[in-house]
Design a protein around this motif. Structure first.
Motif, short mmCIF file in Angstrom:
data_model
loop_
_atom_site.label_atom_id
_atom_site.label_comp_id
_atom_site.label_asym_id
_atom_site.label_seq_id
_atom_site.Cartn_x
_atom_site.Cartn_y
_atom_site.Cartn_z
N PHE A 283 -4.01 -13.29 1.94
CA PHE A 283 -4.20 -12.51 0.36
C PHE A 283 -5.66 -12.24 0.68
O PHE A 283 -5.80 -10.47 1.04
CB PHE A 283 -5.18 -13.64 -0.40
N ILE A 284 -6.46 -12.42 1.84
CA ILE A 284 -7.68 -12.18 1.85
C ILE A 284 -7.54 -11.37 3.51
O ILE A 284 -7.88 -9.94 3.72
CB ILE A 284 -8.28 -13.37 3.07
N ALA A 285 -6.40 -11.56 4.26
CA ALA A 285 -5.97 -10.51 4.91
C ALA A 285 -5.94 -9.19 4.79
O ALA A 285 -5.52 -8.30 4.99
CB ALA A 285 -5.00 -11.39 6.14
N LYS A 286 -4.71 -9.25 3.67
CA LYS A 286 -4.34 -7.85 2.71
C LYS A 286 -5.52 -6.83 2.26
O LYS A 286 -5.46 -6.18 2.42
CB LYS A 286 -3.32 -7.89 1.67
N GLN A 287 -7.18 -7.15 2.36
CA GLN A 287 -8.23 -7.24 1.60
C GLN A 287 -8.50 -5.48 2.96
O GLN A 287 -7.73 -6.05 4.08
CB GLN A 287 -9.20 -7.76 1.73
N GLU A 288 -9.24 -5.05 2.74
CA GLU A 288 -9.95 -4.40 3.52
C GLU A 288 -10.58 -4.95 4.67
O GLU A 288 -11.10 -5.67 4.22
CB GLU A 288 -11.14 -2.92 2.03
N LYS A 289 -10.73 -4.14 5.75
CA LYS A 289 -11.21 -4.79 6.86
C LYS A 289 -13.34 -5.27 6.31
O LYS A 289 -13.47 -4.54 6.13
CB LYS A 289 -11.53 -4.18 8.11
N GLY A 290 -13.34 -6.65 6.44
CA GLY A 290 -14.59 -6.39 6.22
C GLY A 290 -15.60 -6.94 4.28
O GLY A 290 -16.28 -7.39 4.57
N ALA A 291 -14.01 -6.72 3.76
CA ALA A 291 -14.33 -7.02 2.28
C ALA A 291 -14.20 -8.13 1.82
O ALA A 291 -13.06 -9.68 3.02
CB ALA A 291 -13.00 -7.07 1.10
N LYS A 292 -15.23 -9.16 1.05
CA LYS A 292 -15.55 -9.98 0.98
C LYS A 292 -14.67 -10.92 -0.21
O LYS A 292 -14.93 -9.84 -0.98
CB LYS A 292 -16.74 -10.70 0.55
N VAL A 293 -13.82 -11.70 -0.25
CA VAL A 293 -13.19 -11.77 -1.51
C VAL A 293 -13.53 -13.01 -1.93
O VAL A 293 -13.52 -14.72 -0.95
CB VAL A 293 -11.60 -12.48 -0.95
N GLN A 294 -13.60 -13.10 -3.37
CA GLN A 294 -14.50 -14.66 -4.43
C GLN A 294 -13.09 -15.60 -4.40
O GLN A 294 -11.78 -14.95 -4.11
CB GLN A 294 -15.06 -14.03 -5.22
N ILE A 295 -13.25 -17.18 -4.50
CA ILE A 295 -12.46 -17.77 -5.03
C ILE A 295 -11.51 -17.48 -6.28
O ILE A 295 -10.20 -17.48 -5.89
CB ILE A 295 -13.36 -19.16 -4.39
N ALA A 296 -12.00 -17.35 -6.69
CA ALA A 296 -11.77 -17.16 -8.05
C ALA A 296 -10.78 -16.17 -8.01
O ALA A 296 -9.57 -16.06 -8.61
CB ALA A 296 -12.55 -17.11 -9.27
N THR A 297 -10.70 -15.16 -7.13
CA THR A 297 -9.67 -13.84 -7.27
C THR A 297 -8.69 -14.51 -6.05
O THR A 297 -7.72 -14.09 -7.41
CB THR A 297 -10.48 -12.36 -6.71
N ILE A 298 -8.62 -15.19 -5.58
CA ILE A 298 -7.39 -16.08 -4.98
C ILE A 298 -7.32 -16.81 -5.68
O ILE A 298 -5.97 -16.21 -5.93
CB ILE A 298 -7.60 -16.48 -3.33
N SER A 299 -7.56 -17.23 -6.04
CA SER A 299 -7.11 -18.66 -7.06
C SER A 299 -6.53 -17.80 -8.34
O SER A 299 -5.33 -18.34 -8.60
CB SER A 299 -8.26 -19.53 -7.37
N GLU A 300 -7.00 -17.13 -8.69
CA GLU A 300 -5.71 -16.06 -9.90
C GLU A 300 -4.63 -15.25 -9.29
O GLU A 300 -3.96 -15.91 -9.78
CB GLU A 300 -6.62 -15.73 -10.90
#
Length: 135
Positions: A15-32
């Motif tokens: 999920f994190i790797a699919k985001q724009e390079k360098g984008a920060k992803v919150q735990i709540a977003t991944i969790s959901e």
């Protein structure tokens, strides 16, 4: 069998790797998005941060991000970090070797021979697969 910890770790990393390079992803977003318990995911991501796969930034605009290019994150590193030994029995493990208590001679043990083949083939898949391949 793959533990839920490793399965969820792989899902979160993907999920994190699919985001724009360098984008920060919150735990709540991944969790959901990945349907993973927030608290359990927090523990997994912390482990991945400690070994240098992920970075984290606190505060507004913070979250988790990849420290390496997804192509440089090999499955051997992820699996060993989250799951432990790749080998199914300790007497064939490359990094966590232990002699089996019930085996007097590894060289003549049929289980040992079979598990070496399983380990080698599994390692080949994990070594040749990166996080980029999962994305």
């Amino acid at each position: 069998m793959l533990s839920k910890r490793t399965k969820y770790g792989l899902k979160a990393l993907t999920f994190i790797a699919k985001q724009e390079k360098g984008a920060k992803v919150q735990i709540a977003t991944i969790s959901e998005h990945e349907n993973i318990s927030h608290k359990f995911l927090e523990s997994i991501l912390l482990t991945l941060r400690k070994v240098g796969i992920l970075g984290a930034k606190k505060g507004k605009g913070g979250g988790y991000y990849l420290l390496k290019d997804a192509a440089d994150v090999k499955m051997t590193e992820v699996i060993r970090t989250l799951e432990g030994p790749i080998a199914m029995i300790p007497c064939v493990s490359l990094n966590f070797y232990e002699k089996c208590d019930d085996c007097p001679d590894e060289e003549s043990c049929s289980v040992h021979k079979l598990m070496i083949q399983v380990r080698d083939n599994t390692l080949q898949v994990f070594r040749n697969t990166s996080l980029a391949d999962l994305v």
